[in-house]
Structure formats: structure tokens, C-alpha cells
Design an enzyme around this catalytic site. Structure first.
Site, PDB file in Angstrom:
ATOM      1  N   HIS A 216       0.879  -1.183   0.000  1.00 54.96           N
ATOM      2  CA  HIS A 216       0.000   0.000   0.000  1.00 54.96           C
ATOM      3  C   HIS A 216       0.913   1.229   0.000  1.00 54.96           C
ATOM      4  O   HIS A 216       1.711   1.408  -0.911  1.00 54.96           O
ATOM      5  CB  HIS A 216      -0.911  -0.113   1.230  1.00 54.96           C
ATOM      6  CG  HIS A 216      -2.044   0.859   1.288  1.00 54.96           C
ATOM      7  ND1 HIS A 216      -2.388   1.696   0.277  1.00 54.96           N
ATOM      8  CD2 HIS A 216      -2.945   1.123   2.289  1.00 54.96           C
ATOM      9  CE1 HIS A 216      -3.433   2.431   0.629  1.00 54.96           C
ATOM     10  NE2 HIS A 216      -3.787   2.106   1.852  1.00 54.96           N
TER      11      HIS A 216
ATOM     12  N   ASP B 160       2.957   5.752  -6.792  1.00 57.02           N
ATOM     13  CA  ASP B 160       4.177   5.662  -6.001  1.00 57.02           C
ATOM     14  C   ASP B 160       5.440   5.491  -6.832  1.00 57.02           C
ATOM     15  O   ASP B 160       6.542   5.538  -6.300  1.00 57.02           O
ATOM     16  CB  ASP B 160       4.074   4.487  -5.008  1.00 57.02           C
ATOM     17  CG  ASP B 160       3.129   4.827  -3.888  1.00 57.02           C
ATOM     18  OD1 ASP B 160       3.045   6.017  -3.553  1.00 57.02           O
ATOM     19  OD2 ASP B 160       2.479   3.918  -3.356  1.00 57.02           O
TER      20      ASP B 160
ATOM     21  N   HIS C 185      -2.007  -1.985  -9.922  1.00 54.89           N
ATOM     22  CA  HIS C 185      -2.982  -1.398  -9.009  1.00 54.89           C
ATOM     23  C   HIS C 185      -4.231  -2.257  -9.011  1.00 54.89           C
ATOM     24  O   HIS C 185      -4.608  -2.782 -10.053  1.00 54.89           O
ATOM     25  CB  HIS C 185      -3.322   0.037  -9.442  1.00 54.89           C
ATOM     26  CG  HIS C 185      -3.915   0.834  -8.339  1.00 54.89           C
ATOM     27  ND1 HIS C 185      -5.246   0.770  -8.024  1.00 54.89           N
ATOM     28  CD2 HIS C 185      -3.344   1.675  -7.450  1.00 54.89           C
ATOM     29  CE1 HIS C 185      -5.473   1.555  -6.996  1.00 54.89           C
ATOM     30  NE2 HIS C 185      -4.340   2.113  -6.615  1.00 54.89           N
TER      31      HIS C 185
HETATM   32  N1  CMC Z   1       5.237  -6.759 -10.287  1.00 55.95           N
HETATM   33  C1  CMC Z   1       5.179  -7.977 -10.868  1.00 55.95           C
HETATM   34  N2  CMC Z   1       4.047  -8.687 -10.994  1.00 55.95           N
HETATM   35  C2  CMC Z   1       2.916  -8.136 -10.510  1.00 55.95           C
HETATM   36  C3  CMC Z   1       2.910  -6.876  -9.897  1.00 55.95           C
HETATM   37  C4  CMC Z   1       4.125  -6.181  -9.802  1.00 55.95           C
HETATM   38  N3  CMC Z   1       4.177  -4.964  -9.239  1.00 55.95           N
HETATM   39  N4  CMC Z   1       1.655  -6.572  -9.486  1.00 55.95           N
HETATM   40  C5  CMC Z   1       0.910  -7.625  -9.838  1.00 55.95           C
HETATM   41  N5  CMC Z   1       1.656  -8.571 -10.463  1.00 55.95           N
HETATM   42  C6  CMC Z   1       1.184  -9.821 -11.048  1.00 55.95           C
HETATM   43  C7  CMC Z   1       0.907 -10.857  -9.982  1.00 55.95           C
HETATM   44  O1  CMC Z   1       2.036 -11.647  -9.714  1.00 55.95           O
HETATM   45  C8  CMC Z   1      -0.220 -11.624 -10.618  1.00 55.95           C
HETATM   46  O2  CMC Z   1       0.340 -12.471 -11.588  1.00 55.95           O
HETATM   47  P1  CMC Z   1      -0.279 -13.952 -11.853  1.00 55.95           P
HETATM   48  O3  CMC Z   1      -1.670 -13.684 -12.371  1.00 55.95           O
HETATM   49  O4  CMC Z   1       0.646 -14.576 -12.814  1.00 55.95           O
HETATM   50  O5  CMC Z   1      -0.286 -14.627 -10.508  1.00 55.95           O
HETATM   51  C9  CMC Z   1      -1.028 -10.562 -11.358  1.00 55.95           C
HETATM   52  O6  CMC Z   1      -0.055  -9.541 -11.671  1.00 55.95           O
HETATM   53  C10 CMC Z   1      -2.156  -9.949 -10.535  1.00 55.95           C
HETATM   54  O7  CMC Z   1      -1.620  -9.516  -9.303  1.00 55.95           O
HETATM   55  P2  CMC Z   1      -2.425  -9.394  -7.963  1.00 55.95           P
HETATM   56  O8  CMC Z   1      -1.484  -9.377  -6.820  1.00 55.95           O
HETATM   57  O9  CMC Z   1      -3.508 -10.426  -7.966  1.00 55.95           O
HETATM   58  O10 CMC Z   1      -3.135  -7.970  -8.136  1.00 55.95           O
HETATM   59  P3  CMC Z   1      -3.828  -7.146  -6.993  1.00 55.95           P
HETATM   60  O11 CMC Z   1      -4.832  -6.305  -7.655  1.00 55.95           O
HETATM   61  O12 CMC Z   1      -4.278  -8.034  -5.890  1.00 55.95           O
HETATM   62  O13 CMC Z   1      -2.605  -6.304  -6.426  1.00 55.95           O
HETATM   63  C11 CMC Z   1      -1.091  -4.536  -6.009  1.00 55.95           C
HETATM   64  C12 CMC Z   1      -2.438  -4.927  -6.616  1.00 55.95           C
HETATM   65  C13 CMC Z   1      -0.956  -3.008  -6.032  1.00 55.95           C
HETATM   66  C14 CMC Z   1      -1.019  -5.011  -4.551  1.00 55.95           C
HETATM   67  C15 CMC Z   1       0.046  -5.191  -6.847  1.00 55.95           C
HETATM   68  O14 CMC Z   1      -0.027  -4.762  -8.188  1.00 55.95           O
HETATM   69  C16 CMC Z   1       1.441  -4.909  -6.271  1.00 55.95           C
HETATM   70  O15 CMC Z   1       1.887  -5.641  -5.391  1.00 55.95           O
HETATM   71  N6  CMC Z   1       2.144  -3.843  -6.776  1.00 55.95           N
HETATM   72  C17 CMC Z   1       3.433  -3.482  -6.223  1.00 55.95           C
HETATM   73  C18 CMC Z   1       3.254  -2.678  -4.964  1.00 55.95           C
HETATM   74  C19 CMC Z   1       2.776  -1.282  -5.239  1.00 55.95           C
HETATM   75  O16 CMC Z   1       3.299  -0.577  -6.086  1.00 55.95           O
HETATM   76  N7  CMC Z   1       1.765  -0.831  -4.463  1.00 55.95           N
HETATM   77  C20 CMC Z   1       1.252   0.538  -4.535  1.00 55.95           C
HETATM   78  C21 CMC Z   1      -0.167   0.585  -4.963  1.00 55.95           C
HETATM   79  S1  CMC Z   1      -0.669   2.251  -5.395  1.00 55.95           S
HETATM   80  C22 CMC Z   1      -0.629   3.127  -3.925  1.00 55.95           C
HETATM   81  C23 CMC Z   1      -1.575   2.633  -2.908  1.00 55.95           C
HETATM   82  O17 CMC Z   1      -2.724   2.340  -3.188  1.00 55.95           O
HETATM   83  O18 CMC Z   1      -1.146   2.552  -1.751  1.00 55.95           O
END
Ligand code: CMC
Length: 429
Positions: free
Chosen positions: A268, A363, A307
Site C-alpha cells: 500500500h 508511487d 494497481h
Molecule cells: N510486479 C510484478 N508482478 C505483478 C505486480 C508487480 N508490481 N503486481 C501484480 N503482479 C502480477 C501478480 O504476480 C499476478 O500475476 P499472476 O496472475 O501470474 O499470478 C497478477 O499480476 C495480478 O496480481 P495481484 O497481486 O492479484 O493484483 P492485486 O490487484 O491483488 O494487487 C497490487 C495490486 C498493487 C497489490 C500489486 O499490483 C502490487 O503488489 N504492486 C506493487 C506494490 C505497489 O506498487 N503498491 C502501490 C499501490 S498504489 C498506492 C496505494 O494504493 O497505496
């Protein structure tokens, strides 16, 4: 039968049910009537991470993740970032309308008069070790404020709630700056109420021996923009924490500490800090392909990418990239920006990221700007918490005025052992 309804057939029993649809949703409790027998608690939904469950009705922030739209009270974020100050946007979020000149002056005066911290808070901050993480200190200090303002417990009194809003929005920059100066061993710089919200923050952070600190107008404005972009983002993890804790009628300081604790997590608000660490770890452009390979192998995540809601682009990331240029004109270019730009270029062309609709989020660039301004990396999430305080408190206010509000208490699907008899110690295997 209304066409605003859903007809469900339970194939276990052959029975059919009609459930009303309102605002594009069905009420989960309407599913309870779908049962196998009288003692069956009825059907519920299973939704870890609230992927498709609305927990409230809200009129504050609108997001269309597919189109990359973010609006506060109907106003596009791009227009607010261009024309407003942070406190003007905070007023808009809280009241639902933009302030006129008189309203904005009164609002700004109210907040400005609460910037000073009780002297005992300084002693409290002094108790932390010199290398304590600023977010841990922030969470602890905000929670401690509840003991300074015990009347804040009267959460059903609108005037008391409003006062705590002023106190919190005014004091979080002071807390952040005092945390920073404690960690680097500098004496605290007290608020200068002649300055703007962000100008005063820069004063409390960077004032040395000069009698009057003069913030650089470009940095002051860039900070206003960053604060506007971070002010609210509807039902994200920390706002949900604020609402969940607030639904127990907890005082706003304790609820906000919980929200900040949620923000601390690297998935987050902790992501801006993680982005900087990642860029430093990559170190040079030629090492980017190797890092991308590790992302694709699932070993690491590309921090600042992806995201839950935005699957096209994050509109905040676009605005921040422009703000970054204005900052670099004053501070000089941060060498990490070249790695970030190249990383973004490579990732946006890579099938792995394209297929999963992963784009830079807010971010990805905010941390680089903060670093260029001279802020330490572990303060970045606190920089997110300062403006988000306005959003959290607005959601808290909305929650408390909503007749539908109930204490947050999700169901679970119990998959553990069925009932069994206690086994005395000497009979256990
Ligand atoms: N790098 C590599 N792979 C990723 C990433 C990433 N940053 N984000 C998602 N994926 C992949 C993930 O491994 C999954 O792949 P597969 O379908 O093969 O298993 C797929 O994309 C979907 O990911 P998810 O975790 O199910 O997606 P989510 O919607 O639950 O997660 C997230 C969203 C923001 C937690 C995630 O994209 C992430 O961890 N990003 C990096 C951390 C980040 O930058 N967070 C800040 C968010 S914006 C500010 C805020 O809101 O606080």
C-alpha cells in the site's frame, strides 16, 4: 416484477428467488433467504480482499480504473491538481463543494491555529530510538494524541468531530517534521503560521538558524500537488481500516493510527519507499533486464507498478511525472530518475506486464521527487499519510453520518474441525 432485480434459482432445491438490485448491487443479506433447511444460516458470498464487495455507499471519490479516471466530489483530479491548494481540496472532500474565498480563509485559519503540538508530545517522540522507523513513530504518536484529547471520544457530537479534524489535519505535518528532526538529531523547528500548509511543512523540516525560513515556491507548489493527489482514494486498504475501526465508535486518533498502520504496508503506502530501494538495488540501466526477469519469475515485484483498481493507467502517475520536472529544475536531476524512466519503458513493452495490465502507479515517481527534495527514504510513507489524513477523516465523518453504518464484522467460511470432546493431557498422543 421490477426489471431492477435478479432472479436466482438454487439448483440444490429447485427454488427460485427474486432479489432487488439497487445502484448496481444486491444486498448480501438478501441471499440469506436462500437456504437448504430452517437451521441453514443461508447463502453468503466469499470475497477475500473485497474484490467485488461494496462495504458502504460513498459520495466522496469516484474512480474508473479501466478509463484511468479519478474525481474528488465530481471534479477531475487533473483540474484540482492544476488549480487548487491542498487545503482547498481538503475542504472540497469534507464539505462536498469547493469553498468560496471567505470559506477557504476561515477553513485555513481554523487548521493553521492547531499546528502546534502539546509539549509532552515532544517527550513522547524523544522516547523513540534514533533509528526508529518514522511510520512506527507516526502510528504511535497519532494514537497517543487520543490521550491528549479525551473529549474526542464523543464521536456523536458533530462539533467535537470537526475540532478533531482541524487538530489532526493541522498536526500531522508537525508530527512528521518532529519525527524527522528527532531521527537526525536536529532541534525541532516550530510551525510558522504565516506560511502555507506545505510551506510551513518545509519550514519545520529544513529550517536551520535563519530567523525566517523562506520555502522555495516551486517545491512548495510541487508538494501541494503531491498532497492533492494523495488526499483520497476511496475504499483502499487504509481507508477501509479507518472505517472498520471507526465503525466500533473508536475515537478518531486511534482509528487514524489503524489506518496509518495499514498504509505502512509495502503493498500500500509503503510502496513509494520500496520503489526507491528497488531503484537503488538495480543501480544502473544495464541491470534492468535482469530485474525484470526476476519479476517475471515471481521472485520480486516491480514496486510502483500495478494497481487493484487502475488497469489502464494511474492518472496520478501522469501528473506526478510532470511535477517531477518542476522539482528537478530546483534540486537538479535525481540520477535514479533515468533508471525509473528506462524501467517504465521496458516494462510497458514487456508482454508479462502488458498482459496483466500493470502500469506505473502513484508511487512510482513520488519517491524520486521526495528524495530530490532531500527527504529520507523511510519518511516517504509518512509523506503519504499527511495528506491522506484529510481523506481518512472525511470517510470517518461520512461513516458516522450514514444510517446504514454497522460495526464491521465480516462472516467466515469455517473449514476447521467439527465439534469434538476435550482430551485430557495424559491421553493426548
Ligand atoms: N510486479 C510484478 N508482478 C505483478 C505486480 C508487480 N508490481 N503486481 C501484480 N503482479 C502480477 C501478480 O504476480 C499476478 O500475476 P499472476 O496472475 O501470474 O499470478 C497478477 O499480476 C495480478 O496480481 P495481484 O497481486 O492479484 O493484483 P492485486 O490487484 O491483488 O494487487 C497490487 C495490486 C498493487 C497489490 C500489486 O499490483 C502490487 O503488489 N504492486 C506493487 C506494490 C505497489 O506498487 N503498491 C502501490 C499501490 S498504489 C498506492 C496505494 O494504493 O497505496
Amino acid at each position: 416484477m421490477s426489471n431492477q432485480s435478479l432472479t436466482i434459482t438454487d439448483n440444490r432445491t429447485g427454488k427460485t428467488y427474486t432479489i432487488p438490485i439497487e445502484h448496481g448491487a444486491i444486498r448480501a443479506t438478501d441471499l440469506r433467504q436462500i437456504k437448504l433447511s430452517d437451521d441453514d444460516p443461508g447463502l453468503c458470498t466469499y470475497d477475500p480482499g473485497f474484490m467485488n464487495t461494496a462495504a458502504c455507499k460513498s459520495r466522496i471519490t469516484f474512480i474508473d480504473g479501466d478509463k484511468g479516471i479519478l474525481e474528488y466530489r465530481g471534479y477531475p483530479i487533473e483540474q484540482l491538481a492544476e488549480h487548487c491548494t491542498f487545503l482547498e481540496v481538503a475542504y472540497l472532500l469534507y464539505h462536498g463543494e469547493l469553498p468560496n474565498r471567505t470559506q477557504l480563509k476561515e477553513w485555513t485559519d481554523q487548521i493553521t491555529r492547531h499546528t502546534i503540538l502539546h509539549e509532552n508530545v515532544k517527550q513522547f517522540i524523544a522516547g523513540f530510538r534514533y533509528d526508529a522507523h518514522p511510520m512506527g513513530m507516526f502510528v504511535g504518536t497519532v494514537a497517543a494524541l487520543s490521550t491528549f484529547y479525551p473529549e474526542a471520544k464523543n464521536i456523536h457530537d458533530p462539533a467535537v468531530r470537526r475540532k478533531q479534524y482541524f487538530r489532526l489535519v493541522a498536526k500531522v505535518p508537525t508530527i512528521a517534521a518532529f519525527i524527522y528532526r528527532h531521527n537526525i538529531g536536529m532541534p525541532y523547528a516550530y510551525p510558522d503560521n504565516d506560511l502555507s500548509y506545505t510551506g510551513n511543512f518545509l519550514n519545520m523540516m529544513f529550517k536551520k538558524t535563519e530567523l525566517k525560513y523562506k520555502p522555495d515556491p516551486a517545491l512548495e507548489r510541487a508538494l501541494e500537488i503531491l498532497f492533492i493527489l494523495h488526499a483520497d482514494h476511496e475504499q483502499n486498504c487504509s481507508t477501509t481500516a479507518m472505517r472498520s475501526v471507526g465503525s466500533a465508535n473508536t475515537d478518531p486518533y486511534s482509528a487514524l493510527a489503524a489506518a496509518a498502520a495499514a498504509l505502512y504496508g509495502p503493498l500500500h503506502g509503503g510502496a513509494n519507499e520500496a520503489v526507491l530501494r528497488m531503484l537503488r538495488e538495480i543501480g544502473s540501466k544495464d541491470r534492468i533486464p535482469e530485474y525484470i526477469k526476476r519479476c517475471k519469475a515471481g521472485e520480486v515485484r516491480l514496486m510502483g507498478f500495478g494497481h487493484r483498481v487502475y488497469k489502464n493507467y494511474d492518472p496520478r502517475a501522469k501528473i506526478i511525472k510532470q511535477a517531477a520536472d518542476a522539482v528537478f529544475e530546483v534540486t537538479g536531476k535525481n540520477p535514479l530518475i533515468d533508471i525509473a524512466v528506462e524501467l517504465e519503458r521496458i516494462a510497458l513493452e514487456d508482454e508479462y506486464f502488458v498482459k496483466r495490465r500493470l502500469y506505473p502507479n502513484v508511487d512510482f515517481y513520488s519517491g524520486i521527487i521526495y528524495e530530490a527534495m532531500g527527504l529520507p527514504t523511510d519518511l516517504f510513507t509518512v509523506m503519504f499519510a499527511i495528506p491522506r489524513t484529510a481523506g481518512w477523516l472525511t470517510h470517518w465523518e461520512e461513516l458516522l453520518q450514514d444510517p446504514d453504518t454497522k460495526i464491521a464484522r465480516p462472516k467466515q467460511l469455517y473449514l476447521g474441525s467439527p465439534r469434538r470432546e476435550f482430551v485430557p493431557m495424559d491421553q493426548r498422543p
